[in-house]
Structures are given as C-alpha cells and as structure tokens.
Design a protein around this motif. Structure first.
Motif, PDB file in Angstrom:
ATOM      1  N   LYS A  61      35.446  69.889  68.515  1.00 37.31           N
ATOM      2  CA  LYS A  61      36.350  69.205  69.437  1.00 37.31           C
ATOM      3  C   LYS A  61      36.580  70.026  70.705  1.00 37.31           C
ATOM      4  CE  LYS A  61      40.703  70.796  67.315  1.00 37.31           C
ATOM      5  NZ  LYS A  61      41.994  70.352  66.699  1.00 37.31           N
ATOM      6  N   ARG A  64      33.210  69.990  72.985  1.00 42.27           N
ATOM      7  CA  ARG A  64      32.996  68.746  73.721  1.00 42.27           C
ATOM      8  C   ARG A  64      33.753  68.683  75.044  1.00 42.27           C
ATOM      9  NH1 ARG A  64      33.201  64.330  68.693  1.00 42.27           N
ATOM     10  NH2 ARG A  64      31.082  64.754  67.950  1.00 42.27           N
ATOM     11  N   ILE A  65      34.763  69.515  75.208  1.00 41.23           N
ATOM     12  CA  ILE A  65      35.589  69.448  76.419  1.00 41.23           C
ATOM     13  C   ILE A  65      35.645  70.755  77.192  1.00 41.23           C
ATOM     14  CG2 ILE A  65      37.045  67.611  75.455  1.00 41.23           C
ATOM     15  CD1 ILE A  65      39.189  69.712  74.907  1.00 41.23           C
ATOM     16  N   GLU A 103      26.203  69.056  73.006  1.00 45.07           N
ATOM     17  CA  GLU A 103      27.472  68.749  73.659  1.00 45.07           C
ATOM     18  C   GLU A 103      27.769  69.598  74.892  1.00 45.07           C
ATOM     19  OE1 GLU A 103      29.514  67.429  69.443  1.00 45.07           O
ATOM     20  OE2 GLU A 103      29.663  69.473  70.179  1.00 45.07           O
ATOM     21  N   ARG A 152      26.118  61.466  74.804  1.00 44.06           N
ATOM     22  CA  ARG A 152      27.459  60.929  74.587  1.00 44.06           C
ATOM     23  C   ARG A 152      28.554  61.908  75.012  1.00 44.06           C
ATOM     24  NH1 ARG A 152      29.522  57.826  69.074  1.00 44.06           N
ATOM     25  NH2 ARG A 152      31.648  57.442  69.767  1.00 44.06           N
ATOM     26  N   TRP A 153      28.293  63.221  74.843  1.00 44.24           N
ATOM     27  CA  TRP A 153      29.223  64.266  75.266  1.00 44.24           C
ATOM     28  C   TRP A 153      28.479  65.252  76.144  1.00 44.24           C
ATOM     29  CZ3 TRP A 153      29.050  62.645  70.104  1.00 44.24           C
ATOM     30  CH2 TRP A 153      30.174  61.922  69.675  1.00 44.24           C
ATOM     31  N   ASN A 154      29.114  65.687  77.223  1.00 43.17           N
ATOM     32  CA  ASN A 154      28.510  66.668  78.105  1.00 43.17           C
ATOM     33  C   ASN A 154      29.645  67.429  78.772  1.00 43.17           C
ATOM     34  OD1 ASN A 154      27.338  67.936  80.456  1.00 43.17           O
ATOM     35  ND2 ASN A 154      25.555  66.609  80.214  1.00 43.17           N
ATOM     36  N   SER A 155      29.986  68.589  78.217  1.00 46.69           N
ATOM     37  CA  SER A 155      31.143  69.329  78.717  1.00 46.69           C
ATOM     38  C   SER A 155      30.913  69.874  80.126  1.00 46.69           C
ATOM     39  CB  SER A 155      31.495  70.470  77.752  1.00 46.69           C
ATOM     40  OG  SER A 155      30.447  71.417  77.663  1.00 46.69           O
ATOM     41  N   TYR A 160      32.758  62.389  78.276  1.00 47.10           N
ATOM     42  CA  TYR A 160      33.269  62.349  76.905  1.00 47.10           C
ATOM     43  C   TYR A 160      33.140  60.922  76.379  1.00 47.10           C
ATOM     44  CZ  TYR A 160      36.150  63.377  72.836  1.00 47.10           C
ATOM     45  OH  TYR A 160      36.586  63.559  71.551  1.00 47.10           O
ATOM     46  N   ASP A 161      32.475  60.803  75.230  1.00 45.31           N
ATOM     47  CA  ASP A 161      32.255  59.484  74.623  1.00 45.31           C
ATOM     48  C   ASP A 161      31.599  58.533  75.624  1.00 45.31           C
ATOM     49  OD1 ASP A 161      32.230  57.867  72.428  1.00 45.31           O
ATOM     50  OD2 ASP A 161      34.305  57.197  72.618  1.00 45.31           O
ATOM     51  N   ASN A 165      35.853  60.727  82.932  1.00 39.68           N
ATOM     52  CA  ASN A 165      37.291  60.442  82.885  1.00 39.68           C
ATOM     53  C   ASN A 165      37.793  59.919  84.235  1.00 39.68           C
ATOM     54  OD1 ASN A 165      39.885  60.406  81.711  1.00 39.68           O
ATOM     55  ND2 ASN A 165      40.378  62.357  82.693  1.00 39.68           N
TER      56      ASN A 165
END
Length: 466
Positions: A61, A64-65, A103, A152-155, A160-161, A165
């Motif tokens: 988690k 991912r961010i 990710e 799907r995720w690329n920090s 995200y998803d 954002n």
C-alpha cells in the motif's frame, strides 16, 4: 430397404449429426496459445522492481503511492540472467514471465516512450535492458517467454487504480499523457522483442471506455498469437481465486463470461463466496478460460513476491511445493510460482536449491509409469504387466477438441474383483489422483457422461515410493 429401416437409419443419422454438431460447434475450444499455456503446466513469475534495492521491507500500500527515493540504488554487481533462467529450467518450468514494470512505474527495458527506464540508470551506462536479456536467455534454455506489464499503479507518475488523481484540467491532461505513454510503451514491448507466449497486465488493464490506455488493440495487432491476461473485454486465462498455488477439485477450464474484471469492475457473482466461480469455473461455460494457481516461492510464514533481506527461512519446503503441484497441475490448472532475484542480480542460493529439488522430485514421481494407454469412447481398460502395487494415476483429455467429460469412475481389478478407486467429474488437461497402494492387474476408466465422444489423450498409472 423397407420404410421402417429407412426411418431407423434416418433417426440414427440425426443422433450422430447432433452429437457431432454439439461437440464441434457448442463446446468452446482452446486457442493454440491456450493449449500451449496448459501444456506448459509450470510457469515462473520473475518479480523484480526498484524496492528490491532499498533495503527496506516491501509494504504494498505504501509502494503504490510513494515514489522511489533513489532509482540509482539499482546496481546489481553480479547480474547473471542465464543463472536465473537455468534455475527455472532445472525446476522443470516451461514458461517464465518477467515483471518489466510494477508499482514503482520503472520499466526494465530501453524505452523511447518514458524516461523512467533503463536509460536513466548509471548501471551499464544506461545501456542495459533486462527485458532483452530475459527474452534471449529464455530462448537459449527453451523456456517460453512472457511479460508482465504494470499499468494500474505507477507511483512515479502518480497513477492509482488506473487514474491520475483530481478532476481538473491538469489531471485530464496528465491522464491523456499517461495513457499515450503506456500505449507507446506497450507497442515497444510488442514490436522490439519478438514474439511473446503471454502478456500479463497486472490487476487488469482498463481501456479507453474506463479512461485508461488502449492496450488490447496493440496486442491484437502485434501479438495475435499470444495469451492475453486481461481487461474487461478479454481474458484468455483466469486467476484461480487465491494466491495459495492450489485450486479445489473440480476446476473446469470453461467460464460463463469472456473476462473476469478487476477490483470493482468484476461482476458480483465472481466476487461471491470468496471467488468460488474463479476457483471452479463451470462445466458448460461458454468461454474457454483455464485457471492459474499462483503463489510465491517465499510464502511459508510470509508472502514475498519480491526479495527481502533475511527471509530465506520462508521458502516453501519441498513437500509443500509437491502438494501444490498435485492441487494445481493435477487439478487442471497451471502452477505459477513467484521467484525473485536478489539485489546482487542473482537468484538466491536457497531458492535455486529448492527449485532444483522440486524439478528432480517431479521427474522422479512421473518418469517411470507402470503402464499407459489412450483412446476414445466410454470405456478404457489399462492392463498392467502383472498383479502389482500402484498408488497414482494420471488422466488427460485431448482438450484441443474441448473439455467433454462430465462424469467418470475409475475401478481397479483386485484378486477379489473390481473395486472403485475414484468417482469424479472434471478431467480436462490433466487430473492426477493419489490413493493408498493396492495390488491390481487392471484399471478401468468408465465415462458416465460426456458432451460428444470422450477423447482420452493419456491414461497412465504409477507406483510412487515416498
């Protein structure tokens, strides 16, 4: 010929035509790529990403961010791709899939579409290409090459998803930029590295209708003979409903929908009862979509898809891996085992040792059959060379003609007569049954229900010690 005989002949013709028509037209059939996938049986998911090199424990988690602090921490001093792939060959694996991106958003190939790739590194003066090396080594050792692409995720890009954002113009422009970048990256991977046996989009790949990049069009244009996994329109295989490396019995290769979805996009009935539909499929599904059984090699008291320091003790014991084999390959799925090279650029010593033990044990158990046969029809009798102990058998359908068998019984001829060994439903690509050793002279397979004529590709019996 009188009228009565004509009538009987006409009815028999209709029955035969109906059986032929059903088996040829209504049963879903595998594509050549799906046949290749099920015949491979053992696949390795080779997991590498930037967080392998940070010396910290991986928390998904957070990964991912959180962008990577220093991507030049990637500096494997003893990098040896052949060592990776040879360890998989020794383990009996027929396919390997490499995480070209995960990710963090870093791509382990030479890309003109994103600067966040091998070109950015000091390592090998920015000229390295792990994906190129992986493909070449797979070809050298006769391993089918697959590529795993995380979109799907690329920090690094703040995705995200599948989504950037925000709801403003900046976010909209950023999303368009990201989608185009991914489409260009996918085209590079599909055109610059030759043919792939399988393409795996991590967590699915939402397309333009969900605001994401269009990867399916590029796949269909450049890799039409490959296995596609997956988006909302198409899935050539399905997740087996857990990361235990096993599925229950029965597990059918047919499914009621052409795709499985991902996250909230999945149908409620796919989510229901702890993903039961993914685990079992259905016998009369409209779509041929075989299941996979996946688990990390380092999963005994942990669940490490990626290398972490001081974790050799969580490598699965040999007996656990063998049990997974029986409950994956032996239950009509392919086993995907996650392996991960260490920061030195090598497959870890203990992992290599366990993979070799696994490959050797599978060979030992299945290299010396007592007797074998094949054939069509509702009954097959396998005569053994003499009255002798047996404790294991393998059944395989010719699934190129569809999964036809719905119900069967296995019986053994003892000194006292025929005794039931097993009553089952699904055979599919492969069904393996173990039982207490018993002295038999014959084993009989009776097909009680099928869609079209049963097609048994292999009926083999063993006596496995230990």
């Amino acid at each position: 010929m009188n009228q009565k005989n004509y009538t009987i002949l006409f009815i028999l013709t209709l029955v035969c035509f109906a059986k032929f028509s059903f088996s040829q037209e209504q049963l879903p059939l595998p594509t050549p790529a799906q046949l290749q996938w099920q015949n491979a049986e053992l696949a390795a998911l080779v997991c590498w990403d930037m967080h392998v090199f940070d010396g910290e424990f991986y928390v998904q988690k957070e990964a991912r961010i959180t962008p990577v602090k220093d991507y030049n921490a990637f500096n494997p001093q003893n990098y040896d791709m052949d060592q990776w792939i040879k360890s998989l060959k020794d383990g009996g694996f027929k396919m390997a899939i490499f995480t070209v991106s995960h990710e963090t958003g870093f791509f382990f190939h030479q890309s003109d579409a994103t600067p966040y790739c091998m070109k950015a590194l000091k390592w090998q003066d920015g000229k390295g290409d792990i994906l190129r090396d992986f493909k070449a080594s797979c070809e050298k050792y006769g391993i089918l090459p697959g590529v795993y692409i995380g979109t799907r995720w690329n920090s690094f890009y703040g995705v995200y998803d599948f989504k950037v954002n925000g709801n403003n113009q900046f976010a909209e422009n950023r999303q368009q930029h990201y989608n185009l970048m991914i489409e260009n990256i996918v085209e590079e991977i599909f055109t610059n590295y030759g043919d792939w046996a399988m393409v795996w989009f991590d967590g699915g790949a939402h397309g333009p209708e969900q605001g994401g990049p269009d990867v399916l069009s590029a796949f269909e244009k450049y890799q039409p003979n490959c296995l596609f996994y997956h988006n909302l329109q198409r899935a050539d295989m399905r997740w087996g409903g857990s990361e235990s490396g096993t599925v229950p019995y029965p597990c059918w290769s047919t499914f009621p929908y052409p795709s499985t979805g991902a996250g909230e996009s999945a149908k409620k009935e796919i989510h229901a009862n702890n993903f039961q539909l993914l685990k079992t499929g259905i016998p009369d599904g409209k779509y041929f979509m075989p299941a996979m059984s996946d688990a990390p090699l380092r999963g005994n008291g942990g669940h490490d898809w990626f290398w972490e320091p001081n974790r050799d003790h969580i490598i699965f014991p040999l007996e656990t891996l063998i049990e997974k084999y029986y409950k994956s390959v032996g239950h009509n799925t392919s086993l995907i085992l996650g392996v991960t090279p260490n920061p030195d650029g090598l497959m870890p010593e203990f992992d290599v040792k366990r993979l070799k033990e696994f490959g050797d044990e599978i060979k030992r158990r299945f290299s010396s059959p007592v007797a074998t046969t094949s054939g069509t029809g509702e009954k097959l009798v396998l005569k053994l060379p003499k009255m002798q102990k047996v404790n294991q058998l393998v059944l395989m359908e010719d699934i190129a003609k569809g999964e036809r068998i719905r119900e069967f019984v296995l019986e053994g001829k003892t000194k006292e007569g025929w005794q039931t060994i097993f009553e089952g439903s699904c055979i599919g690509h492969k069904f393996i049954h173990r039982f207490d050793a018993v002295d038999l002279s014959k084993i009989r397979l009776q097909i009680l229900e099928s869609k079209g004529d049963p097609q048994i590709k292999e009926f083999t019996v063993y006596n496995v010690e230990g």
